[in-house]
Scaffold this active site. Structure first.
Site, PDB file in Angstrom:
ATOM      1  N   CYS A   1       0.831  -1.211   0.000  1.00  5.98           N
ATOM      2  CA  CYS A   1       0.000   0.000   0.000  1.00  5.98           C
ATOM      3  C   CYS A   1       0.865   1.262   0.000  1.00  5.98           C
ATOM      4  O   CYS A   1       1.718   1.432   0.876  1.00  5.98           O
ATOM      5  CB  CYS A   1      -0.917   0.008   1.220  1.00  5.98           C
ATOM      6  SG  CYS A   1      -1.885   1.531   1.377  1.00  5.98           S
TER       7      CYS A   1
ATOM      8  N   CYS B   1       0.452   3.631   3.379  1.00  7.02           N
ATOM      9  CA  CYS B   1       0.929   3.230   4.698  1.00  7.02           C
ATOM     10  C   CYS B   1       2.267   3.919   4.979  1.00  7.02           C
ATOM     11  O   CYS B   1       2.966   4.344   4.060  1.00  7.02           O
ATOM     12  CB  CYS B   1       1.098   1.712   4.760  1.00  7.02           C
ATOM     13  SG  CYS B   1      -0.468   0.810   4.848  1.00  7.02           S
TER      14      CYS B   1
ATOM     15  N   HIS C   1      -4.044   0.939   8.037  1.00  2.00           N
ATOM     16  CA  HIS C   1      -4.574   0.495   6.744  1.00  2.00           C
ATOM     17  C   HIS C   1      -6.000  -0.052   6.858  1.00  2.00           C
ATOM     18  O   HIS C   1      -6.802   0.106   5.934  1.00  2.00           O
ATOM     19  CB  HIS C   1      -3.656  -0.581   6.156  1.00  2.00           C
ATOM     20  CG  HIS C   1      -4.051  -1.055   4.794  1.00  2.00           C
ATOM     21  ND1 HIS C   1      -3.694  -0.386   3.641  1.00  2.00           N
ATOM     22  CD2 HIS C   1      -4.801  -2.130   4.400  1.00  2.00           C
ATOM     23  CE1 HIS C   1      -4.187  -1.027   2.587  1.00  2.00           C
ATOM     24  NE2 HIS C   1      -4.850  -2.091   3.030  1.00  2.00           N
TER      25      HIS C   1
ATOM     26  N   ASN D   1     -13.982   8.579  -1.699  1.00  2.33           N
ATOM     27  CA  ASN D   1     -14.589   7.398  -2.298  1.00  2.33           C
ATOM     28  C   ASN D   1     -14.222   6.200  -1.440  1.00  2.33           C
ATOM     29  O   ASN D   1     -13.048   6.029  -1.099  1.00  2.33           O
ATOM     30  CB  ASN D   1     -14.055   7.148  -3.714  1.00  2.33           C
ATOM     31  CG  ASN D   1     -14.348   8.282  -4.670  1.00  2.33           C
ATOM     32  OD1 ASN D   1     -15.351   8.980  -4.535  1.00  2.33           O
ATOM     33  ND2 ASN D   1     -13.487   8.477  -5.652  1.00  2.33           N
TER      34      ASN D   1
ATOM     35  N   HIS E   1      -6.704   1.780   1.410  1.00  2.00           N
ATOM     36  CA  HIS E   1      -6.335   2.538   2.604  1.00  2.00           C
ATOM     37  C   HIS E   1      -7.302   3.724   2.782  1.00  2.00           C
ATOM     38  O   HIS E   1      -7.640   4.394   1.811  1.00  2.00           O
ATOM     39  CB  HIS E   1      -4.907   3.059   2.441  1.00  2.00           C
ATOM     40  CG  HIS E   1      -4.306   3.577   3.702  1.00  2.00           C
ATOM     41  ND1 HIS E   1      -3.315   2.900   4.395  1.00  2.00           N
ATOM     42  CD2 HIS E   1      -4.521   4.715   4.403  1.00  2.00           C
ATOM     43  CE1 HIS E   1      -2.968   3.596   5.455  1.00  2.00           C
ATOM     44  NE2 HIS E   1      -3.680   4.703   5.485  1.00  2.00           N
TER      45      HIS E   1
ATOM     46  N   HIS F   1      -8.699   7.064   2.835  1.00  4.03           N
ATOM     47  CA  HIS F   1      -8.149   8.328   2.332  1.00  4.03           C
ATOM     48  C   HIS F   1      -9.228   9.095   1.594  1.00  4.03           C
ATOM     49  O   HIS F   1     -10.273   8.563   1.212  1.00  4.03           O
ATOM     50  CB  HIS F   1      -6.973   8.078   1.394  1.00  4.03           C
ATOM     51  CG  HIS F   1      -7.359   7.508   0.058  1.00  4.03           C
ATOM     52  ND1 HIS F   1      -7.781   6.196  -0.108  1.00  4.03           N
ATOM     53  CD2 HIS F   1      -7.425   8.076  -1.177  1.00  4.03           C
ATOM     54  CE1 HIS F   1      -8.061   5.969  -1.372  1.00  4.03           C
ATOM     55  NE2 HIS F   1      -7.868   7.099  -2.055  1.00  4.03           N
TER      56      HIS F   1
ATOM     57  N   GLN G   1      -9.632  12.734  -1.268  1.00  4.70           N
ATOM     58  CA  GLN G   1      -8.941  13.446  -2.336  1.00  4.70           C
ATOM     59  C   GLN G   1      -9.433  14.887  -2.385  1.00  4.70           C
ATOM     60  O   GLN G   1     -10.518  15.203  -1.880  1.00  4.70           O
ATOM     61  CB  GLN G   1      -9.170  12.776  -3.685  1.00  4.70           C
ATOM     62  CG  GLN G   1      -8.660  11.350  -3.766  1.00  4.70           C
ATOM     63  CD  GLN G   1      -8.869  10.743  -5.139  1.00  4.70           C
ATOM     64  OE1 GLN G   1      -8.293  11.185  -6.128  1.00  4.70           O
ATOM     65  NE2 GLN G   1      -9.724   9.727  -5.203  1.00  4.70           N
TER      66      GLN G   1
END
Length: 371
Positions: free
Chosen positions: A79, A82, A143, A183, A194, A196, A198
């Site tokens: 990933c 991470c 994660h 998303n 992971h 997150h 945007q």
């Protein structure tokens, strides 16, 4: 519960900006700094995106062919969000972090400025470089975590990070709209598991924002009032679709909800964007947002993590800014534990939505799964 946050700006091996938002010691006080450097050998990012205007709708369409080879659903051990280890160098060089924001390695936007021209020399098809910026917001080094499980202090740090980046990106030349979103779920189309979000800084006002602004401007010309304020007040008066309400924020299922699970979270005060929120509003937002995301995960029996999109609608930069008002649209395309809502002919081709449920039923279920 105002969280103190320290920002530390550094750069990755290819020159992209990375910003740590720290809320824990020894970094928040400045007793220690993030001096870890990216040890990878990376070529410079070559974003060659362009936008073309569709003469039939007036909408700008972005073409980012370089994204075809971007990272796609890597194993947890690989990933890129991470923390880095002695044997694995990731997008985040530090061995641990609180919240991290960095420029996307495969950005949809961010092409160098250049001159506009025409596709095939036809005046119908203007095109220009897709300037702007795309950033990734890593919510946590864990994660396997989800936003709903973050401590309140960390959720508040994410709010502060989004607000800070909204302000910074809004100040960039040519940026017209800053869009923060998350998303989640392979059903949505995520390429990284992971947790997150945007941020897109568009060089144009996107179609949905344009529609919202046009309707708001028409409403103000007719009534002298804010359309989104009137909608919020009407939902609070009716109460039938309200699922969360506090001193500064309310969450409700809109009366004309399109998705089988949809919530709008709006501030009580008229503010244009996340950067304009004061400390009490940010504190309560962390509570409300975490609560509602938890309800989304409990909405469908037997579904541990429902796919969702959390979209922050903010006022544009410059022209029409006075017509915009901040709100979050949280929705899922899942319509049953084992079924998805597909946008078929009517929705995809005509933009005419057909719902398989009612907003009142959605709201009733969300109240059932409240903590």
């Amino acid at each position: 519960m105002t969280t103190r946050v320290r920002q530390t700006v550094t750069h990755l091996a290819d020159g992209r900006e990375l910003i740590y938002f720290d809320d824990t010691e020894p970094f928040v006080s400045g007793a220690a700094t993030r001096e870890v450097h990216d040890r990878r050998d990376l070529p410079p990012v070559a974003a060659a995106s362009e936008i073309r205007r569709d003469p039939l709708t007036g909408e700008w369409v972005t073409f980012a062919a370089h994204r075809m080879d971007r990272t796609f659903l890597p194993a947890a051990a690989d990933c890129p969000l991470c923390p880095s280890t002695a044997t694995s160098a990731t997008e985040i060089p530090a061995g641990d972090y609180d919240v991290a924001v960095f420029e996307n390695r495969f950005p949809s936007l961010g092409a160098p400025s250049g001159t506009s021209d025409l596709v095939d020399d036809e005046p119908l098809w203007p095109r220009r470089p897709a300037t702007g910026r795309c950033e990734v917001v890593a919510f946590t080094p864990d994660h396997g975590a989800r936003f709903a499980d973050l401590p309140l202090t960390r959720a508040r740090t994410v709010v502060d990070a989004l607000a800070a980046r909204t302000a910074a990106l809004s100040a960039l030349p040519g940026v017209r709209q800053v869009f923060c979103f998350e998303n989640r779920g392979v059903e949505i189309g995520v390429t990284l598991q992971h947790p997150h979000g945007q941020i897109y800084a568009y060089p144009f006002v996107p179609p949905r924002s344009r529609t919202l602004l046009d309707r708001a401007r028409e409403h103000r010309a007719r009534t002298g009032r804010s359309l989104q304020r009137d909608v919020l007040d009407a939902e609070l008066r009716a109460g039938t679709r309200v699922v969360w309400s506090g001193e500064h924020w309310s969450g409700y299922v809109p009366a004309a909800a399109r998705w089988p699970l949809e919530i709008h979270l709006a501030p009580h005060r008229d503010v244009p964007d996340l950067a304009a929120l004061d400390d009490p509003e940010r504190d309560e937002l962390a509570v409300a947002y975490r609560d509602l995301l938890g309800r989304v995960d409990r909405f469908f029996p037997g579904v541990d993590r429902a796919p969702y999109i959390a979209a922050w609608h903010q006022a544009p930069v410059g022209e029409d800014r006075e017509s915009g008002r901040l709100f979050c649209q949280l929705f899922s395309l899942r319509r049953a534990p084992d079924k998805l809502k597909y946008l078929a002919g009517s929705e995809s081709a005509m933009g005419a939505w057909i719902s398989d449920t009612t907003p009142e039923r959605i709201a009733a279920r969300l109240r059932e799964v409240a903590p």
